[in-house]
Design an enzyme around this catalytic site. Structure first.
Site: not given
Length: 489
Positions: A459-461
């Protein structure tokens, strides 16, 4: 005096609201003990055997195999303090016409309610019960009746409107009519004179017909002088249900005939579809991958298992799981979830490691609790136990939820690489391809080594490429040099 208790489908946890009946484990008339499994159901997460909280004799079942019931719907009734002979005698007494469901004027008869429970059908009604207890089971009991739950799938007009079967398990007191009713049975008949009397004595029969939306004037009674009995009403309900089922079958056949085969997304397959769709909608994922020389890892496993007792072998999955927990200790950002409403990243202390397992019922992800505190031997034993439970369909909802990171060994399918979809609401998933001999530069020379492709979808968040790359590189280093794990033991 025996009491009849109604046992409803309990709350199975994890927000589950319904279940499909897979297999009944008891029949009407069977004696059951407290906590004895009575029915096997399938939820969106697992197959579950449901135990009965009462000890006694089963007097009725609700729902046939293949039907879906909501949580709180009746499953069965149990006569506590009664013997099978009592139940059989009570049923036989009710089947004796014309004293079934009402006798002559001012008379009464003791029998079962429409759900198979005990009741005394006195003219003019009976006292309500409280809770799930039906007081007064057996001949000579005080008048009692229970709340009627309209069988699921039966509409106001007396026809079925869904896949659930109302009369899946007939009460023991109800004579089951054959598929084609003989002369004089409760089949549909020409409409009676709208102004003439209806030959019904029992208020119970009238109420039952009203609840199913049946017009008594359209029924032909099988009792003396055309008296309409409860069995006549029940047969009419079943006939309507059979007609609806046949119509549904015809519709399904027409869909297939058009060159299409439609399979409902329900159960495990539906749950997987919902979770993967949500993951794609909510998680901005990215994937990185690397090839690693797994020769030393395989040699280390061979050495471990050569000195192990029979049955205590350590699996490749367990070694990879141990590597994952060591990597997550270094990169805890990936053992997290995102609270979208609060716009916060929630980092988790414990590692509950999920691993993908393919079963006949679809893909499931059992969870090894507190994987960070387990040895390779413990991880191997627990993953083996959960894998067997997944194959037999006996995983509990608790064993399928609460994961914080997932390991996906798709190499067992003979593929080298993949871009996994994150198991929502987790933040990452490590994918492992097959381990195969390949040409590899080893110590400056070309050699044949055992090579595996590793991929990390994250998850790039929760992190950027540097963190994800560092995690994956550490995993690859441990695969190539298992001795690195000694630093974390």
């Amino acid at each position: 005096m025996a009491k009849v208790f109604e046992f409803a489908l309990p709350d199975l946890g994890e927000g589950l609201t319904e279940a499909e009946i897979v297999r009944w484990m008891v029949s009407v008339g069977d004696v059951v003990a407290v906590d004895q499994p009575v029915v096997e159901v399938e939820t969106a997460k697992a197959m579950v055997e449901v135990p009965c909280p009462y000890a006694g004799v089963v007097t009725a079942r609700f729902g046939e195999e293949g039907s879906e019931l909501p949580v709180g719907a009746p499953l069965l009734t149990v006569a506590v303090g009664a013997s099978p002979e009592d139940v059989a005698r009570d049923s036989a007494g009710e089947r004796a016409a014309p004293g079934v469901n009402g006798t002559g004027s001012g008379g009464s008869s003791s029998g079962r309610t429409e759900n198979g429970a005990s009741a005394s059908g006195e003219r003019g009604g009976a006292a309500e019960t409280s809770g799930n207890v039906l007081v007064g089971y057996g001949t000579g009991a005080a008048p009692a009746r229970r709340r009627r739950v309209r069988p699921p799938g039966v509409g106001a007009a007396g026809t079925t409107t869904g896949s659930t079967r109302a009369a899946a398990s007939a009460p023991p007191s109800a004579p089951v009519a054959p598929a084609s009713a003989p002369a004089g049975s409760a089949s549909a008949a020409p409409a009676r004179d709208a102004e003439g009397p209806v030959p019904v004595i029992s208020p119970l029969v009238r109420r039952l017909a009203k609840e199913h939306g049946l017009d008594l004037r359209e029924l032909k009674g099988s009792g003396a002088d055309g008296l309409i009995l409860r069995a006549d009403v029940e047969y009419a309900v079943r006939a309507a249900e059979r007609a609806a089922e046949q119509e549904t079958a015809r519709e399904e056949a027409s869909r297939t005939a058009a060159g299409q085969t439609r399979t409902p997304l329900r159960g495990v397959r539906g749950a997987v579809a919902d979770k993967l769709s949500r993951s794609r909608r909510e998680i901005p994922d990215a994937t990185c991958w690397v090839d690693a020389d797994a020769t030393e890892l395989m040699n280390a496993r061979k050495t471990m298992n050569s000195n192990a007792a029979a049955g205590d072998k350590i699996s490749v999955l367990a070694l990879l799981a141990r590597i994952c927990t060591a990597a997550l200790a270094r990169y805890p950002e990936l053992n997290a979830t995102v609270d979208t409403e609060a716009r916060e990243i929630v980092r988790l202390d414990a590692v509950h490691l999920g691993f993908a397992a393919q079963t006949e019922r679809g893909l499931v992800v059992p969870v090894v609790r507190d994987a960070h505190a387990r040895s390779a031997e413990s991880l191997s034993a627990e993953s083996a136990r959960l894998t067997e439970a997944a194959r037999t369909g006996t995983l509990t909802p608790a064993e399928l939820t609460g994961g914080t990171f997932t390991l996906n060994n798709y190499g067992v399918f003979g593929v080298d690489g993949s871009t996994p979809i994150i198991n929502h609401p987790e933040a990452a998933m490590l994918g492992v391809g097959r381990i195969v001999p390949k040409p590899w530069v080893y110590q400056g020379e070309l050699a044949i080594r055992q090579v595996v492709q590793l991929s990390l979808t994250f998850d790039h968040r929760v992190c950027d490429g540097g963190t994800a790359g560092g995690f994956l590189r550490y995993v690859a280093d441990c695969v190539e040099q298992p001795a690195l794990l000694l630093r974390t033991l």
